[in-house]
Design a protein around this motif. Structure first.
Motif, short mmCIF file in Angstrom:
data_model
loop_
_atom_site.label_atom_id
_atom_site.label_comp_id
_atom_site.label_asym_id
_atom_site.label_seq_id
_atom_site.Cartn_x
_atom_site.Cartn_y
_atom_site.Cartn_z
N ARG A 53 56.91 55.23 -25.54
CA ARG A 53 56.10 55.27 -24.31
C ARG A 53 54.80 56.04 -24.54
NH1 ARG A 53 53.01 55.00 -21.22
NH2 ARG A 53 53.03 54.90 -18.93
N SER A 54 54.86 57.09 -25.33
CA SER A 54 53.66 57.88 -25.57
C SER A 54 52.63 57.11 -26.39
CB SER A 54 54.00 59.20 -26.27
OG SER A 54 54.44 58.97 -27.59
N GLY A 57 49.73 55.60 -24.50
CA GLY A 57 48.58 56.47 -24.34
C GLY A 57 47.97 56.54 -22.97
N ILE A 58 48.55 55.85 -22.00
CA ILE A 58 48.04 55.89 -20.62
C ILE A 58 49.16 56.41 -19.74
CG2 ILE A 58 47.11 54.56 -18.68
CD1 ILE A 58 46.01 52.56 -20.76
N TYR A 59 48.87 57.47 -18.99
CA TYR A 59 49.91 58.16 -18.23
C TYR A 59 49.56 58.22 -16.75
CZ TYR A 59 50.67 59.55 -23.07
OH TYR A 59 50.84 59.54 -24.42
N GLY A 60 49.33 57.08 -16.17
CA GLY A 60 48.98 57.03 -14.75
C GLY A 60 50.21 57.14 -13.86
N THR A 275 61.48 57.58 -18.17
CA THR A 275 61.81 56.91 -19.43
C THR A 275 63.09 57.47 -20.04
OG1 THR A 275 59.47 56.49 -19.88
CG2 THR A 275 60.96 56.43 -21.77
N ALA A 276 63.21 58.79 -20.04
CA ALA A 276 64.37 59.43 -20.66
C ALA A 276 65.64 59.15 -19.88
CB ALA A 276 64.13 60.94 -20.76
#
Length: 389
Positions: A53-54, A57-60, A275-276
């Motif tokens: 997920r990281s 690179g976009i964490y909106g 996600t986790a």
């Protein structure tokens, strides 16, 4: 080597457990076996999902979609034999947050709320910080085992209790409540129209051959009267990712809780928690099954070592959690002396029993969710300190 035997340095990772020793214990020279998180890596599928997920690179702003809810529904059915509707789910950063929301949403100032002491420290704050009244139903400690005093339970409900915060499995005493015990409590709560707010964060962490029963699963009637707070955080060591959920079958109660969440500015889960949670519930079964065996082995090791070398100190019989409740009454120390002894003589950082209520004044709480080498070192230090006192 098992993943549960690997030792990982957690120092300088902003870990409460490892990097807060000086403020909490006034020294860095203690082995931390206190706050309830584990020194084990999360399942690799969880770590891989977070890395993947990281990479985006976009964490909106993010949503808890049907796939995430479905992972929760299937986990609870698979592990606890309880069918829940995904529409019953609300999400919050943590179970303590959920408890605060439920207390504010479902009770009024000056209402009486029952707890079973000694109990998880935040329960007291959850009640008192919102101007509600604590009513205690102390657990009975007999023959190294805790049980519910049902006569006292009913007598307290008769005083006009509006809500009951259940700890199931119980922290710190480690009881996994049996069906008969749960049924007795639910009957009384129904008789006196008491809302049950059930903290079941340790539900997955029963020892092999022990089974957690969600209290709301007992009947349709009690399902309607219960709010259940769960999370993958204790199970998979994800507390820092802030992901938990509230199960509220009753629509009116659910609307009140969700209105309170909104009022406090709590909206869904963060990206990584989302996600986790999904990855843990999709792929974490085998990891958890191995963990439960490890924790049972660790508990048995502590019990045997204390029995052999310092029999005056006993581990309370427990059926779940990775927290041992150790009876130190034979040392004849007051809570402050006992705490100082463990810090400065044994050089082990434990939780002080009195923090869970006056009933815990002669106890210490030990976290055994660590590699075996760490556990053995901590136990060795305690034995040596007591033998040499």
């Amino acid at each position: 080597m098992s993943i549960f035997e690997e030792q990982h340095s957690r120092k300088n990772t902003r870990s409460v457990k490892w990097d807060m020793l000086k403020p909490v214990f006034q020294t860095d020279d203690v082995l931390p076996m206190w706050v309830a998180d584990m020194d084990f890596r999360a399942p690799e599928q969880v770590n891989e999902a977070l890395i993947e997920r990281s990479k985006h690179g976009i964490y909106g702003y993010t949503i808890v979609d049907d796939a995430v809810k479905d992972s929760v529904v299937k986990w609870i059915h698979r592990r606890h034999h309880w069918h829940i509707d995904p529409n019953w789910l609300s999400f919050s950063p943590g179970v303590v947050t959920s408890l605060h929301m439920a207390v504010q949403a479902l009770t009024e100032p000056n209402d009486k709320i029952l707890i079973q002491t000694p109990v998880y420290t935040p329960f007291y704050n959850v009640i008192e910080s919102h101007d509600r009244q604590i009513v205690k139903n102390p657990l009975r400690y007999e023959d190294n085992y805790y049980q519910i005093d049902f006569d006292d339970f009913e007598a307290k409900l008769k005083q006009g209790v509006k809500a009951f915060i259940l700890c199931s499995p119980h922290n710190p005493v480690g009881r996994v409540w049996k069906r008969e015990e749960l049924e007795k409590m639910t009957k009384l709560c129904l008789d006196y129209n008491v809302t049950i707010i059930s903290d079941e964060i340790h539900c997955d962490l029963t020892f092999p051959n022990e089974r957690h029963i969600p209290i709301a699963s007992l009947s349709e009637e009690i399902n309607d009267q219960t709010v259940t707070c769960m999370a993958p955080s204790k199970t998979f060591n994800l507390a820092g990712l802030q992901a938990s959920y509230i199960i509220t079958p009753n629509q009116e109660r659910r609307k009140k809780i969700e209105a309170q969440l909104s009022k406090q500015g709590v909206h869904g889960l963060n990206i990584m928690g989302n996600t986790a949670l999904e990855a843990a519930y999709l792929y974490g079964d085998s990891w958890l099954d191995e963990l439960r065996e490890v924790l049972l082995s660790h508990k048995q090791y502590v019990e045997e070592m204390l029995k052999t070398h310092i029999p005056e100190i006993t581990v309370t019989h427990s059926e779940g959690t990775y927290l041992l409740w150790i009876d130190c009454s034979a040392l004849n120390m007051d809570p402050k002396e006992l705490r100082e002894f463990m810090i400065h003589k044994a050089k082990v950082g434990l939780n002080t029993g009195k923090d869970y209520g006056k009933e815990g004044s002669t106890f210490m709480r030990m976290n055994i969710a660590c590699p075996r080498a760490t556990l053995e070192e901590g136990v060795r230090r305690i034995i040596q300190a007591i033998q040499n006192r």
